[in-house]
Design an enzyme around this catalytic site. Structure first.
Site, PDB file in Angstrom:
ATOM      1  N   THR A  26      -6.067  -0.073  -2.197  1.00 14.32           N
ATOM      2  CA  THR A  26      -6.297  -0.940  -3.350  1.00 14.32           C
ATOM      3  C   THR A  26      -5.612  -2.286  -3.057  1.00 14.32           C
ATOM      4  O   THR A  26      -6.210  -3.157  -2.434  1.00 14.32           O
ATOM      5  CB  THR A  26      -5.778  -0.306  -4.653  1.00 14.32           C
ATOM      6  OG1 THR A  26      -4.444   0.188  -4.463  1.00 14.32           O
ATOM      7  CG2 THR A  26      -6.677   0.845  -5.081  1.00 14.32           C
TER       8      THR A  26
ATOM      9  N   LYS B 216      -2.376   5.754   0.790  1.00 10.66           N
ATOM     10  CA  LYS B 216      -2.430   4.417   0.209  1.00 10.66           C
ATOM     11  C   LYS B 216      -1.280   4.311  -0.775  1.00 10.66           C
ATOM     12  O   LYS B 216      -0.871   5.289  -1.405  1.00 10.66           O
ATOM     13  CB  LYS B 216      -3.775   4.141  -0.457  1.00 10.66           C
ATOM     14  CG  LYS B 216      -4.141   5.013  -1.640  1.00 10.66           C
ATOM     15  CD  LYS B 216      -3.518   4.626  -2.969  1.00 10.66           C
ATOM     16  CE  LYS B 216      -3.818   3.191  -3.335  1.00 10.66           C
ATOM     17  NZ  LYS B 216      -3.137   2.858  -4.649  1.00 10.66           N
TER      18      LYS B 216
ATOM     19  N   THR C 156       2.574   5.497  -7.045  1.00 15.60           N
ATOM     20  CA  THR C 156       1.141   5.230  -7.065  1.00 15.60           C
ATOM     21  C   THR C 156       0.660   5.350  -5.657  1.00 15.60           C
ATOM     22  O   THR C 156       0.596   4.385  -4.927  1.00 15.60           O
ATOM     23  CB  THR C 156       0.837   3.828  -7.579  1.00 15.60           C
ATOM     24  OG1 THR C 156       1.251   3.766  -8.915  1.00 15.60           O
ATOM     25  CG2 THR C 156      -0.654   3.555  -7.553  1.00 15.60           C
TER      26      THR C 156
ATOM     27  N   GLU D   1       3.802  -4.423  -2.734  1.00  9.64           N
ATOM     28  CA  GLU D   1       3.082  -5.624  -3.159  1.00  9.64           C
ATOM     29  C   GLU D   1       3.958  -6.868  -3.045  1.00  9.64           C
ATOM     30  O   GLU D   1       5.023  -6.964  -3.657  1.00  9.64           O
ATOM     31  CB  GLU D   1       2.594  -5.442  -4.593  1.00  9.64           C
ATOM     32  CG  GLU D   1       1.462  -4.429  -4.687  1.00  9.64           C
ATOM     33  CD  GLU D   1       1.048  -4.099  -6.102  1.00  9.64           C
ATOM     34  OE1 GLU D   1      -0.036  -3.527  -6.254  1.00  9.64           O
ATOM     35  OE2 GLU D   1       1.811  -4.392  -7.040  1.00  9.64           O
TER      36      GLU D   1
ATOM     37  N   ASN E  70       0.064  -8.640  -9.480  1.00 10.48           N
ATOM     38  CA  ASN E  70      -0.133  -7.800 -10.647  1.00 10.48           C
ATOM     39  C   ASN E  70      -0.615  -8.559 -11.868  1.00 10.48           C
ATOM     40  O   ASN E  70      -1.256  -7.991 -12.762  1.00 10.48           O
ATOM     41  CB  ASN E  70       1.155  -7.026 -10.960  1.00 10.48           C
ATOM     42  CG  ASN E  70       1.350  -5.861 -10.001  1.00 10.48           C
ATOM     43  OD1 ASN E  70       0.717  -4.826 -10.130  1.00 10.48           O
ATOM     44  ND2 ASN E  70       2.196  -6.060  -9.011  1.00 10.48           N
TER      45      ASN E  70
END
Length: 407
Positions: free
Chosen positions: A153, A179, A190, A276, A402
């Site tokens: 993602t 992932k 996640t 991220e 985000n």
């Protein structure tokens, strides 16, 4: 002994994989499949979040009841979470289309989804994607890599690894892909992790090995303090290595556990490094704690501290933030016994001894922190227990990613 080898999830005998683009996402590959030639013993561990996505509930039922699976089908872009009975029906449809396409039992199909919460799956595209996968499945390392790309993602790169080892004189293999980049915090994160092996092992020991190992791997990763609705680790063992079945905790079991740990640790570290917006992997190693539980808490708290992560981003050896994070743990310790050292490929420097500054060289410390991988070693001087946690620095880019996630 275990040795790294090529092939990812296709390294074990009898597995094939592929990833394709079907239009769930705008441009990137968004559907993946892993298939075994024969039914496998299946094990799984799942999110601790009270809000569990439909695929999590579907897979839990399979791994906890029959413990048999032959395929994993996964879409990225939409999480199929908070979707009610419709979401569960779509899991059933994904399994049925997979079964029809490959001629297998629908009760042997594990499903997974990752992406935006609250949206319903476009089943026309999902069904088309499964049929496309049916025509393109590949047993090579290329097929495994394309599948690893298709489950991403906000990840910036595919994450996969595989190892070869011997059990009872037979060559065996284990491979994994995962992932995970954001919304990651213990316990589980996640993340989706799919692991394949050709080892022959009992259902009970396979599940136990997985359950125990995630405590020191995936559960020790933290990016941003949030836990997802879809976290799943799925492990398939098809037994095609034809080793003497592992049915007790003997030397063969220990070898398998070592290989499983090598896969999970590598994937856990890759997730942390690919957090991220991250610019560096941040490893926190706590040593000489009084007990394992304390070491785990100390390591997790420091690696998950926003202030510590921001300091790492700024290449600032602000050890006071580490001491502050340790101090809010429930585990007791003597601050006047704590030593702290930073290390990277540029060297190491002890910044704290006995709870006080060593008078270290700030420029040298900054240079050591200016690296893709930084380790903080914390010596508690209380016992012999230790634990390691992995995270990353906290950057402005994390907020940007985000803030724009759905657009």
């Amino acid at each position: 002994m275990i040795f790294k080898c090529e092939g990812g999830v296709n390294a074990p005998l009898g597995f094939s994989a592929m990833g394709v683009f079907v239009g769930i996402k705008k441009t990137k590959k968004d559907m993946a499949m892993i298939m075994s030639q024969v039914p496998c013993i299946a094990a799984g561990t799942y999110t601790t979040n009270q809000v569990k996505a439909a695929p999590v509930l579907w897979d839990q039922k399979i791994t906890e009841e029959s413990g048999v699976a032959q395929a994993i089908v996964c879409n990225s872009g939409i999480a199929n979470a908070c979707t009610g009975e419709v979401g569960m029906q779509y899991c059933k449809e994904m399994a049925q289309v997979t079964a029809d396409t490959f001629g297998i039992n629908p009760d042997h199909v594990l499903v997974a989804s990752t992406g935006v919460i609250g949206e319903q799956l476009p089943m026309d595209k999902i069904s088309q994607g499964i049929q496309m996968l049916g025509l393109t499945m590949d047993q090579s390392a290329d097929g495994a890599h394309l599948a690893a790309e298709a489950i991403m993602t906000t990840d910036t790169k595919a994450k996969e690894v595989s190892f070869e080892f011997r059990v009872a004189g037979q060559n065996c293999h284990i491979g994994g892909m995962c992932k995970g980049s954001g919304m990651i915090h213990p316990n589980m994160c996640t993340m989706l992790s799919f692991i394949t092996t050709d080892v022959k092992i009992s259902k009970e020991l396979l599940q136990e090995a997985l359950k125990e190992d995630i405590k020191d791997t995936y559960n020790m990763v933290s990016v941003d303090g949030d836990t997802s609705t879809n976290d799943s680790v799925l492990l398939l063992a098809n037994g095609l290595a034809d080793n003497k079945e592992i049915t007790e905790k003997d030397e063969d079991y220990a070898t398998f556990v070592e290989a499983l740990h090598a896969v999970n640790e590598q994937l856990a570290k890759e997730m942390a490094a690919d957090g991220e917006g991250a610019t560096s992997l941040f490893e926190v190693k706590v040593v000489n704690a009084d007990k394992k539980e304390s070491a785990i808490e100390f390591a997790k708290t420091v690696v998950g501290s926003s202030l510590v992560k921001a300091a790492i981003c700024g290449r600032d050896a602000n050890w006071g933030r580490i001491m502050g994070a340790l101090g809010r743990c429930s585990a007791k310790f003597n601050p006047e016994q704590v030593d702290i050292t930073f290390a990277s490929n540029k060297g190491n420097i002890q910044v704290v001894e006995g709870g006080m500054s060593t008078g270290y060289d700030e420029e040298k410390a900054t240079d050591i922190l200016t690296s893709d991988e930084v380790t903080c070693k914390i010596d508690m001087h209380m016992g012999d227990a230790e634990a390691t946690a992995w995270g990353c620095d906290l950057t402005h880019e994390y907020v940007s990613i985000n803030a724009d996630y759905r657009s």
